[in-house]
Write a protein that holds these residues in place. Structure first.
Motif, PDB file in Angstrom:
ATOM      1  N   TYR A  43      42.386  23.765  42.763  1.00  0.00           N
ATOM      2  CA  TYR A  43      42.567  25.221  42.688  1.00  0.00           C
ATOM      3  C   TYR A  43      42.992  25.802  44.040  1.00  0.00           C
ATOM      4  N   LEU A  44      42.458  25.256  45.126  1.00  0.00           N
ATOM      5  CA  LEU A  44      42.837  25.750  46.451  1.00  0.00           C
ATOM      6  C   LEU A  44      44.294  25.413  46.777  1.00  0.00           C
ATOM      7  N   ASP A  45      44.744  24.233  46.364  1.00  0.00           N
ATOM      8  CA  ASP A  45      46.156  23.874  46.569  1.00  0.00           C
ATOM      9  C   ASP A  45      47.078  24.837  45.819  1.00  0.00           C
ATOM     10  N   LEU A  46      46.704  25.171  44.587  1.00  0.00           N
ATOM     11  CA  LEU A  46      47.495  26.133  43.813  1.00  0.00           C
ATOM     12  C   LEU A  46      47.493  27.504  44.486  1.00  0.00           C
ATOM     13  N   ALA A  47      46.350  27.889  45.041  1.00  0.00           N
ATOM     14  CA  ALA A  47      46.251  29.187  45.730  1.00  0.00           C
ATOM     15  C   ALA A  47      47.133  29.199  46.979  1.00  0.00           C
ATOM     16  N   LEU A  48      47.167  28.087  47.714  1.00  0.00           N
ATOM     17  CA  LEU A  48      48.035  28.004  48.897  1.00  0.00           C
ATOM     18  C   LEU A  48      49.510  28.150  48.510  1.00  0.00           C
ATOM     19  N   MET A  49      49.912  27.476  47.437  1.00  0.00           N
ATOM     20  CA  MET A  49      51.292  27.572  46.963  1.00  0.00           C
ATOM     21  C   MET A  49      51.631  29.008  46.575  1.00  0.00           C
ATOM     22  N   GLU A  50      50.698  29.676  45.892  1.00  0.00           N
ATOM     23  CA  GLU A  50      50.939  31.054  45.459  1.00  0.00           C
ATOM     24  C   GLU A  50      51.005  31.991  46.661  1.00  0.00           C
ATOM     25  N   MET A  51      50.175  31.710  47.676  1.00  0.00           N
ATOM     26  CA  MET A  51      50.159  32.544  48.885  1.00  0.00           C
ATOM     27  C   MET A  51      51.466  32.381  49.670  1.00  0.00           C
ATOM     28  N   ASP A  52      51.985  31.142  49.690  1.00  0.00           N
ATOM     29  CA  ASP A  52      53.217  30.872  50.438  1.00  0.00           C
ATOM     30  C   ASP A  52      54.461  31.349  49.707  1.00  0.00           C
ATOM     31  N   ASN A  53      54.379  31.503  48.388  1.00  0.00           N
ATOM     32  CA  ASN A  53      55.532  31.937  47.588  1.00  0.00           C
ATOM     33  C   ASN A  53      55.126  33.096  46.676  1.00  0.00           C
ATOM     34  N   PRO A  54      54.804  34.249  47.268  1.00  0.00           N
ATOM     35  CA  PRO A  54      54.329  35.386  46.459  1.00  0.00           C
ATOM     36  C   PRO A  54      55.417  35.925  45.538  1.00  0.00           C
ATOM     37  N   PHE A  55      54.974  36.358  44.354  1.00  0.00           N
ATOM     38  CA  PHE A  55      55.893  36.922  43.374  1.00  0.00           C
ATOM     39  C   PHE A  55      55.099  37.889  42.511  1.00  0.00           C
ATOM     40  N   ARG A  56      55.741  38.463  41.516  1.00  0.00           N
ATOM     41  CA  ARG A  56      55.041  39.393  40.640  1.00  0.00           C
ATOM     42  C   ARG A  56      53.806  38.727  40.032  1.00  0.00           C
ATOM     43  N   GLY A  57      52.672  39.400  40.126  1.00  0.00           N
ATOM     44  CA  GLY A  57      51.447  38.867  39.552  1.00  0.00           C
ATOM     45  C   GLY A  57      50.666  37.929  40.462  1.00  0.00           C
ATOM     46  N   SER A  58      51.168  37.686  41.696  1.00  0.00           N
ATOM     47  CA  SER A  58      50.492  36.752  42.605  1.00  0.00           C
ATOM     48  C   SER A  58      49.059  37.177  42.896  1.00  0.00           C
ATOM     49  N   GLU A  59      48.838  38.462  43.061  1.00  0.00           N
ATOM     50  CA  GLU A  59      47.491  38.953  43.371  1.00  0.00           C
ATOM     51  C   GLU A  59      46.507  38.590  42.251  1.00  0.00           C
ATOM     52  N   ILE A  60      46.950  38.732  41.005  1.00  0.00           N
ATOM     53  CA  ILE A  60      46.091  38.405  39.855  1.00  0.00           C
ATOM     54  C   ILE A  60      45.832  36.900  39.806  1.00  0.00           C
ATOM     55  N   ILE A  61      46.890  36.104  40.011  1.00  0.00           N
ATOM     56  CA  ILE A  61      46.750  34.652  39.968  1.00  0.00           C
ATOM     57  C   ILE A  61      45.794  34.163  41.049  1.00  0.00           C
ATOM     58  N   LEU A  62      45.935  34.701  42.264  1.00  0.00           N
ATOM     59  CA  LEU A  62      45.067  34.296  43.371  1.00  0.00           C
ATOM     60  C   LEU A  62      43.610  34.626  43.078  1.00  0.00           C
ATOM     61  N   LYS A  63      43.375  35.808  42.520  1.00  0.00           N
ATOM     62  CA  LYS A  63      41.996  36.201  42.192  1.00  0.00           C
ATOM     63  C   LYS A  63      41.397  35.248  41.157  1.00  0.00           C
ATOM     64  N   LYS A  64      42.184  34.896  40.140  1.00  0.00           N
ATOM     65  CA  LYS A  64      41.694  33.990  39.095  1.00  0.00           C
ATOM     66  C   LYS A  64      41.439  32.584  39.647  1.00  0.00           C
ATOM     67  N   LEU A  65      42.308  32.111  40.546  1.00  0.00           N
ATOM     68  CA  LEU A  65      42.113  30.794  41.143  1.00  0.00           C
ATOM     69  C   LEU A  65      40.831  30.764  41.981  1.00  0.00           C
ATOM     70  N   LEU A  66      40.575  31.843  42.721  1.00  0.00           N
ATOM     71  CA  LEU A  66      39.353  31.912  43.520  1.00  0.00           C
ATOM     72  C   LEU A  66      38.119  31.998  42.632  1.00  0.00           C
ATOM     73  N   GLU A  67      38.247  32.690  41.514  1.00  0.00           N
ATOM     74  CA  GLU A  67      37.133  32.739  40.562  1.00  0.00           C
ATOM     75  C   GLU A  67      36.850  31.346  40.012  1.00  0.00           C
ATOM     76  N   CYS A  68      37.913  30.552  39.776  1.00  0.00           N
ATOM     77  CA  CYS A  68      37.724  29.177  39.311  1.00  0.00           C
ATOM     78  C   CYS A  68      36.974  28.350  40.357  1.00  0.00           C
ATOM     79  N   VAL A  69      37.308  28.538  41.627  1.00  0.00           N
ATOM     80  CA  VAL A  69      36.595  27.847  42.706  1.00  0.00           C
ATOM     81  C   VAL A  69      35.117  28.218  42.672  1.00  0.00           C
ATOM     82  N   MET A  70      34.838  29.526  42.549  1.00  0.00           N
ATOM     83  CA  MET A  70      33.455  30.017  42.517  1.00  0.00           C
ATOM     84  C   MET A  70      32.694  29.408  41.335  1.00  0.00           C
ATOM     85  N   VAL A  71      33.332  29.378  40.180  1.00  0.00           N
ATOM     86  CA  VAL A  71      32.667  28.839  38.982  1.00  0.00           C
ATOM     87  C   VAL A  71      32.309  27.367  39.184  1.00  0.00           C
TER      88      VAL A  71
END
Length: 272
Positions: free
Chosen positions: A115-143
């Motif tokens: 999940y952290l690797d996916l978050a890094l990719m999303e952070m390095d290549n931001p696009f529409r909806g990136s903020e939502i995707i990052l939040k969900k990926l971090l929630e997955c880490v927390m879970v």
């Protein structure tokens, strides 16, 4: 353990970066008013935190609560992913009033790393909806952290002490063997029960009923390890009144039955 808290937490991502730490590059991590999470991808280091010392290694996840410092000395060159968040902190789910500042958990399955690797990719290549995707990926880490460790999270945006919450905690600890309801607690401090639940969660990370269960289980653990009182009697003493319900709840919390817990932690008392 209390995974539902993830959805209610005010999690805000500040940064996520990949960094390399070389040998001889001792450093101090200061979390300031944010939560710092570090995933060790390669290498290892010794650490010092207050009077505690230890070692971190590959696939360890370091959780440093806000406003604390961790000193590190690399043993081997380190590669890590560092996440900085605000609005949330971790606490022990076994001790509702825990003041622990540092938690280190493992990631044998590497699910957290995924999940952290996916978050890094999303952070390095931001696009529409990136903020939502990052939040969900971090929630997955927390879970993943919560479901495999005796931890809980709570909202750090409201850290004002409420006298009413302390009154309720004291009342629960003094009356845990009795039947306690939300209405009863609400009447005790003259607060609407739904608002009370929110206040209590903000302060402790648990609902009043979850706190009650923890107090009961803590007392049950003491009786199992320090006495030869029968398990059915312990169930009654700590307020469950149903041995089957007690055993089910105990196993969910401790990942073992009361009898197994007694065998493991009591060397001086007879097994029941």
């Amino acid at each position: 353990m209390y995974i539902s808290n993830v959805n209610s937490a005010s999690i805000k991502l500040k940064s996520i970066v990949q960094e390399n730490i070389t040998l001889g590059q001792d450093l101090s991590l200061l979390s300031e008013d944010e939560l710092v999470i570090i995933y060790i991808h390669k290498g290892s280091a010794s650490y010092r935190h207050n009077h505690e010392e230890g070692e971190i290694k590959k696939r360890d996840l370091i959780i440093l609560n806000p406003n604390y410092q961790l000193d590190l000395s690399p043993i081997r060159k380190i590669e890590w992913i560092k996440v900085t968040l605000s609005g949330v902190l971790f606490t022990s789910s076994l001790e509702a009033n825990s003041q622990e500042q540092l938690f280190i958990v493992g990631d044998k399955s590497q699910s957290i790393k995924h999940y952290l690797d996916l978050a890094l990719m999303e952070m390095d290549n931001p696009f529409r909806g990136s903020e939502i995707i990052l939040k969900k990926l971090l929630e997955c880490v927390m879970v993943h952290v919560l479901r495999n460790n005796e931890l809980s999270i709570k909202d750090s945006t409201t850290q004002v002490k409420h006298n009413e919450i302390e009154i309720i905690q004291t009342y629960i600890r003094e009356n845990f063997s009795k039947k306690i309801t939300l209405d009863e607690l609400s009447d005790l401090v003259d607060i609407n029960k739904y608002y009370l639940i929110r206040l209590f969660k903000q302060q402790t990370g648990l609902s009043p009923i979850d706190y009650l269960i923890h107090v009961r289980l803590e007392e049950a653990e003491k009786l199992l390890s320090q006495s030869n009182v029968t398990i059915s009697k312990i169930s009654d003493i700590v307020g469950f009144h149903s041995p089957s319900h007690f055993s089910k709840t105990f196993k969910e919390s401790n990942h073992m039955t009361p009898s197994s817990y007694r065998k493991k932690y009591s060397a001086d008392h007879a097994t029941v």
